[in-house]
Design a protein around this motif. Structure first.
Motif, PDB file in Angstrom:
ATOM      1  N   ASP A   2       0.849  -1.181   0.000  1.00  0.00           N
ATOM      2  CA  ASP A   2       0.000   0.000   0.000  1.00  0.00           C
ATOM      3  C   ASP A   2       0.889   1.236   0.000  1.00  0.00           C
ATOM      4  O   ASP A   2       1.965   1.233   0.604  1.00  0.00           O
ATOM      5  N   SER A   3       0.460   2.282  -0.674  1.00  0.00           N
ATOM      6  CA  SER A   3       1.192   3.545  -0.683  1.00  0.00           C
ATOM      7  C   SER A   3       0.328   4.620  -0.065  1.00  0.00           C
ATOM      8  O   SER A   3      -0.871   4.689  -0.320  1.00  0.00           O
ATOM      9  N   ILE A   4       0.962   5.463   0.733  1.00  0.00           N
ATOM     10  CA  ILE A   4       0.289   6.592   1.363  1.00  0.00           C
ATOM     11  C   ILE A   4       1.022   7.844   0.916  1.00  0.00           C
ATOM     12  O   ILE A   4       2.254   7.885   0.935  1.00  0.00           O
ATOM     13  N   PHE A   5       0.275   8.860   0.531  1.00  0.00           N
ATOM     14  CA  PHE A   5       0.868  10.119   0.121  1.00  0.00           C
ATOM     15  C   PHE A   5       0.658  11.140   1.223  1.00  0.00           C
ATOM     16  O   PHE A   5      -0.427  11.244   1.785  1.00  0.00           O
ATOM     17  N   LEU A  22       5.509   6.370  12.129  1.00  0.00           N
ATOM     18  CA  LEU A  22       5.143   5.063  11.592  1.00  0.00           C
ATOM     19  C   LEU A  22       5.606   3.945  12.528  1.00  0.00           C
ATOM     20  O   LEU A  22       4.885   2.969  12.751  1.00  0.00           O
ATOM     21  N   GLU A  23       6.826   4.106  13.082  1.00  0.00           N
ATOM     22  CA  GLU A  23       7.346   3.130  14.035  1.00  0.00           C
ATOM     23  C   GLU A  23       6.492   3.081  15.295  1.00  0.00           C
ATOM     24  O   GLU A  23       6.199   1.998  15.813  1.00  0.00           O
ATOM     25  N   LYS A  24       6.083   4.252  15.796  1.00  0.00           N
ATOM     26  CA  LYS A  24       5.226   4.308  16.990  1.00  0.00           C
ATOM     27  C   LYS A  24       3.913   3.555  16.776  1.00  0.00           C
ATOM     28  O   LYS A  24       3.365   2.972  17.703  1.00  0.00           O
ATOM     29  N   LEU A  25       3.417   3.590  15.528  1.00  0.00           N
ATOM     30  CA  LEU A  25       2.154   2.923  15.202  1.00  0.00           C
ATOM     31  C   LEU A  25       2.365   1.459  14.787  1.00  0.00           C
ATOM     32  O   LEU A  25       1.407   0.770  14.437  1.00  0.00           O
ATOM     33  N   LEU A  42      -1.444  -3.920   3.212  1.00  0.00           N
ATOM     34  CA  LEU A  42      -2.518  -2.938   3.087  1.00  0.00           C
ATOM     35  C   LEU A  42      -2.767  -2.278   4.442  1.00  0.00           C
ATOM     36  O   LEU A  42      -2.711  -2.928   5.485  1.00  0.00           O
ATOM     37  N   LEU A  43      -3.043  -0.990   4.404  1.00  0.00           N
ATOM     38  CA  LEU A  43      -3.290  -0.224   5.618  1.00  0.00           C
ATOM     39  C   LEU A  43      -4.784  -0.283   5.963  1.00  0.00           C
ATOM     40  O   LEU A  43      -5.628   0.041   5.129  1.00  0.00           O
ATOM     41  N   LEU A  44      -5.072  -0.712   7.174  1.00  0.00           N
ATOM     42  CA  LEU A  44      -6.463  -0.745   7.631  1.00  0.00           C
ATOM     43  C   LEU A  44      -6.948   0.680   7.847  1.00  0.00           C
ATOM     44  O   LEU A  44      -6.168   1.572   8.169  1.00  0.00           O
ATOM     45  N   GLU A  45      -8.241   0.892   7.676  1.00  0.00           N
ATOM     46  CA  GLU A  45      -8.814   2.233   7.835  1.00  0.00           C
ATOM     47  C   GLU A  45      -8.572   2.784   9.234  1.00  0.00           C
ATOM     48  O   GLU A  45      -8.309   3.974   9.400  1.00  0.00           O
ATOM     49  N   THR A  46      -8.633   1.921  10.246  1.00  0.00           N
ATOM     50  CA  THR A  46      -8.382   2.382  11.629  1.00  0.00           C
ATOM     51  C   THR A  46      -6.938   2.855  11.789  1.00  0.00           C
ATOM     52  O   THR A  46      -6.683   3.873  12.436  1.00  0.00           O
ATOM     53  N   ASP A  47      -6.000   2.129  11.178  1.00  0.00           N
ATOM     54  CA  ASP A  47      -4.592   2.539  11.239  1.00  0.00           C
ATOM     55  C   ASP A  47      -4.360   3.826  10.455  1.00  0.00           C
ATOM     56  O   ASP A  47      -3.564   4.678  10.843  1.00  0.00           O
ATOM     57  N   LYS A  48      -5.076   3.963   9.332  1.00  0.00           N
ATOM     58  CA  LYS A  48      -4.957   5.179   8.524  1.00  0.00           C
ATOM     59  C   LYS A  48      -5.438   6.391   9.328  1.00  0.00           C
ATOM     60  O   LYS A  48      -4.804   7.443   9.317  1.00  0.00           O
ATOM     61  N   ASN A  49      -6.528   6.231  10.050  1.00  0.00           N
ATOM     62  CA  ASN A  49      -7.037   7.318  10.885  1.00  0.00           C
ATOM     63  C   ASN A  49      -6.069   7.659  12.015  1.00  0.00           C
ATOM     64  O   ASN A  49      -5.865   8.832  12.335  1.00  0.00           O
ATOM     65  N   LYS A  50      -5.459   6.641  12.612  1.00  0.00           N
ATOM     66  CA  LYS A  50      -4.457   6.879  13.661  1.00  0.00           C
ATOM     67  C   LYS A  50      -3.256   7.635  13.091  1.00  0.00           C
ATOM     68  O   LYS A  50      -2.735   8.545  13.721  1.00  0.00           O
TER      69      LYS A  50
END
Length: 187
Positions: A2-5, A22-25, A42-50
């Motif tokens: 997954d890529s995040i911008f 990112l390491e903290k999460l 893939l990044l879960l929506e909950t992780d994306k929100n965090k």
């Protein structure tokens, strides 16, 4: 994968700050570069929100829509070329952007102008002038060396463009060092 911008991620220090978050999460990171994080899963929506909540107070913003990701990618490529590559580019900028983003330059140019209210060329000039300011403040290179490093055809052309953008000549700018430079994300 997954890529995040990420918006406003414009320097190596920014990369380190984002990596730390990112390491903290405990996210499984493959790589972090200007404006982009590649994950091994893939990044879960909950992780994306965090992640969004962790980055926002630090001045970063996760970009969700395609148009904004493209704009941020254009900016990051330009920032990388102007501020981090101290050698001549063997390919022109339109070809570089098209090949890296795998999109037609006409589309990129139109999209950038519509969203940012300025052209890619004017954005490049603004970044180059900020780089000139930085190099003038460091006082390690002559104006001729700066012009060569930033691929200006002549010192006169650099000086004219610098004055047009800042209202000052490079030598006058150098004399009044209290003139503040802009952070790259505000250019």
């Amino acid at each position: 994968m997954d890529s995040i911008f990420i918006k406003n991620m414009v320097c190596n220090r920014c990369i380190m700050v984002v990596q730390n978050e990112l390491e903290k999460l405990n996210l499984d990171v493959n790589s972090v570069s200007l404006g982009r994080v590649d994950l091994n899963s893939l990044l879960l929506e909950t992780d994306k929100n965090k992640l969004k909540q962790a980055l926002l107070p630090l001045g970063f913003e996760v970009i969700d829509d395609k148009r904004s990701r493209i704009i941020e990618s254009i900016k990051n490529i330009i920032i990388d070329v102007v501020h981090h590559q101290n050698s001549e580019i063997k390919i022109n900028l339109s070809e570089l952007l098209s090949s890296k983003l795998r999109l037609d330059y006409g589309y990129l140019s139109t999209l950038f102008s519509e969203v940012e209210g300025t052209t890619i060329e004017k954005y490049v000039i603004a970044q180059k002038i900020e780089r000139v300011k930085e190099l003038l403040v460091y006082d390690e290179l002559s104006l001729s060396e700066i012009a060569f490093q930033l691929n200006y055809s002549s010192v006169a052309y650099l000086s004219n463009q610098f004055k047009k953008v800042t209202g000052l000549t490079p030598s006058h700018f150098k004399q009044i060092k209290e003139q503040k430079r802009k952070p790259l994300d505000e250019v």
